[in-house]
Write a protein that holds these residues in place. Structure first.
Motif, PDB file in Angstrom:
ATOM      1  N   UNK A  83      -0.684  -3.458   2.382  1.00 55.94           N
ATOM      2  CA  UNK A  83      -0.918  -2.160   3.025  1.00 55.94           C
ATOM      3  C   UNK A  83      -0.036  -1.081   2.392  1.00 55.94           C
ATOM      4  N   UNK A  84       1.235  -1.388   2.164  1.00 52.91           N
ATOM      5  CA  UNK A  84       2.137  -0.419   1.560  1.00 52.91           C
ATOM      6  C   UNK A  84       1.677  -0.042   0.154  1.00 52.91           C
ATOM      7  N   UNK A  85       1.321  -1.041  -0.651  1.00 52.85           N
ATOM      8  CA  UNK A  85       0.911  -0.727  -2.023  1.00 52.85           C
ATOM      9  C   UNK A  85      -0.407   0.046  -2.037  1.00 52.85           C
ATOM     10  N   UNK A  86      -1.301  -0.270  -1.107  1.00 54.11           N
ATOM     11  CA  UNK A  86      -2.546   0.491  -1.007  1.00 54.11           C
ATOM     12  C   UNK A  86      -2.266   1.945  -0.612  1.00 54.11           C
ATOM     13  N   UNK A  87      -1.326   2.132   0.319  1.00 49.68           N
ATOM     14  CA  UNK A  87      -0.948   3.495   0.715  1.00 49.68           C
ATOM     15  C   UNK A  87      -0.426   4.276  -0.489  1.00 49.68           C
TER      16      UNK A  87
END
Length: 451
Positions: free
Chosen positions: A199-203
């Motif tokens: 989720x963080x890397x996608x953000x």
């Protein structure tokens, strides 16, 4: 030392407070501050002579307790020698405090920029990151708290941000791991960790990696609920930051200086950030002090380029003398080891035993002298004891719980659906057991609101 009761003086203190003191985070006419007469060790007294065991450590900062004689003496000696001096000069107390802090920070965080507290430490860490990278955005987590100044409160991920959030601070929030209330439909810590990192890397991908200056995280979130990150999460964030050239900022304002049973919580996870903020426990809050520990790479950015920031009281001699004494006391008296031992052997087992007997306790989590109980109406559904950001009548169950704790002689740290167990790091085993017995009494009141 038990002060003599003096209700008349207490009434005068209270009257002056109500007439002239403007309190933080409060509707001024709806609060009723307790007038405090004295404090020592893990206790404080009101003017009626009632003693309270402080399970809040002030605001999670009296890591060596109130009025430690060696820290008090150090402040007195520094005041007699040199009460204050401008930050552009080399001063013994300032230099020694920086040296002692740098000796304990992880990795190459060897340069120390002193501030007046945690919020302005975050302000300066973010400024450094933006100048170092030339990028504008900062990513931070929901369920976080980073301070009350303009940038710090916008980095914060709880309702205290809302009134000041004009959507112009360059901050993007994301979900960090919290398995008990997972946003990722995870069933295990491994799933929670992997999905949170994804989720963080996608953000970052959707925000544009070249626009992100820093990721700011509390190593272990404090007032948001002492949510110890799962194994591998912080290391994963470190890898993501390295991959995209993002500055990794760890906020150790609350978790640092022995609170978790290590000098810094980062040591629990074997992770070194690029910048690390601290305050509170660095000198047990005796004189306001905070700071940023800076890596070699970021320090090099400002080796021949002036850093455009400073404070009048940066590295104030009285505050730094208190820090030197506090760090020495913690080393000499085994305070960090005490927090680790009692957390593992006394607090953790006792809280888990309380959870077995009290249906209002949904989860126990923590480490060292840094624990939280998640209070619920229903263990099966995990419905919170009160709604998110509850106030007034909606907050009645938590208010009743708090009142019961105080009646039992325990001053609790309550935030939303959680009560925190954060006594001084040098607390004694007998004091802990006294406080846990009072907590047992108060939880019986919370149980009355469960299904």
């Amino acid at each position: 030392m038990t002060p003599q009761p003096d209700p008349e003086v207490g009434a005068a203190v209270k009257a002056a407070d109500r007439a002239h003191v403007f309190h933080s985070w409060s509707a001024q006419e709806l609060i009723d501050p307790l007038a405090v007469a004295d404090a020592e060790g893990s206790y404080f007294w009101d003017y009626d002579g009632k003693r309270y065991l402080d399970f809040t450590s002030g605001l999670v900062y009296t890591n060596v307790g109130y009025q430690h004689p060696k820290v008090v003496a150090a402040i007195q000696e520094q005041a007699a020698r040199m009460t204050t001096f401008a930050p552009a000069f080399a001063v013994e107390a300032r230099s020694e405090a920086a040296r002692l802090i740098a000796e304990r920070t992880p990795g190459d965080l060897d340069k120390i920029f002193f501030t007046n507290g945690g919020a302005d430490a975050i302000e300066h860490a973010v400024r450094m990151a933006r100048l170092h990278t030339g990028r504008p955005k900062v990513l931070s987590a929901y369920r976080s708290y980073h301070g009350g100044t303009q940038q710090a409160v916008n980095i914060t991920g709880d309702p205290r941000r809302w009134a000041s959030d004009g959507a112009a601070a360059g901050v993007v929030h994301f979900w960090a791991p919290f398995l008990y209330r997972s946003r990722f439909y995870a069933e295990t810590e491994e799933q929670e960790c992997a999905r949170a990192l994804e989720h963080l890397e996608t953000t970052i991908a959707f925000e544009g990696p070249a626009t992100v200056a820093a990721i700011v995280l509390e190593t272990i979130p404090g007032t948001a609920g002492i949510m110890v990150p799962p194994p591998g999460y912080l290391a994963g964030v470190r890898e993501i930051c390295d991959k995209y050239g993002i500055v990794f900022v760890l906020d150790e304002v609350m978790a640092g200086f022995g609170r978790t049973g290590e000098w810094f919580a980062a040591d629990l996870f074997d992770v070194t950030p690029d910048l690390m903020t601290f305050a509170k426990g660095v000198n047990s809050g005796y004189v306001p002090l905070g700071g940023v520990a800076i890596s070699g790479a970021i320090a090099e950015t400002f080796a021949k380029r002036p850093y455009p920031g400073g404070l009048t009281y940066s590295g104030h001699p009285l505050a730094c003398a208190a820090a030197v004494a506090t760090i020495q006391v913690m080393a000499e008296e085994g305070v960090v080891e005490n927090a680790a031992r009692l957390g593992a052997d006394v607090v953790g087992p006792a809280l888990r035993e309380l959870a077995e007997r009290h249906p209002s306790v949904g989860e126990v989590r923590g480490v060292g002298m840094f624990w939280a109980l998640e209070l619920v109406r229903n263990r099966e559904t995990r419905e919170p004891l009160v709604p998110y950001n509850a106030a007034g009548a909606a907050n009645a169950p938590m208010a009743a719980f708090g009142a019961a704790a105080k009646a039992a002689g325990l001053w609790p740290f309550i935030n939303m659906n959680r009560t925190h167990v954060v006594p001084p790091c040098n607390v004694g085993e007998a004091e802990l057991k006294e406080g846990l017995a009072a907590l047992d009494t108060a939880l019986a009141v919370a149980d009355e609101y469960t299904a």
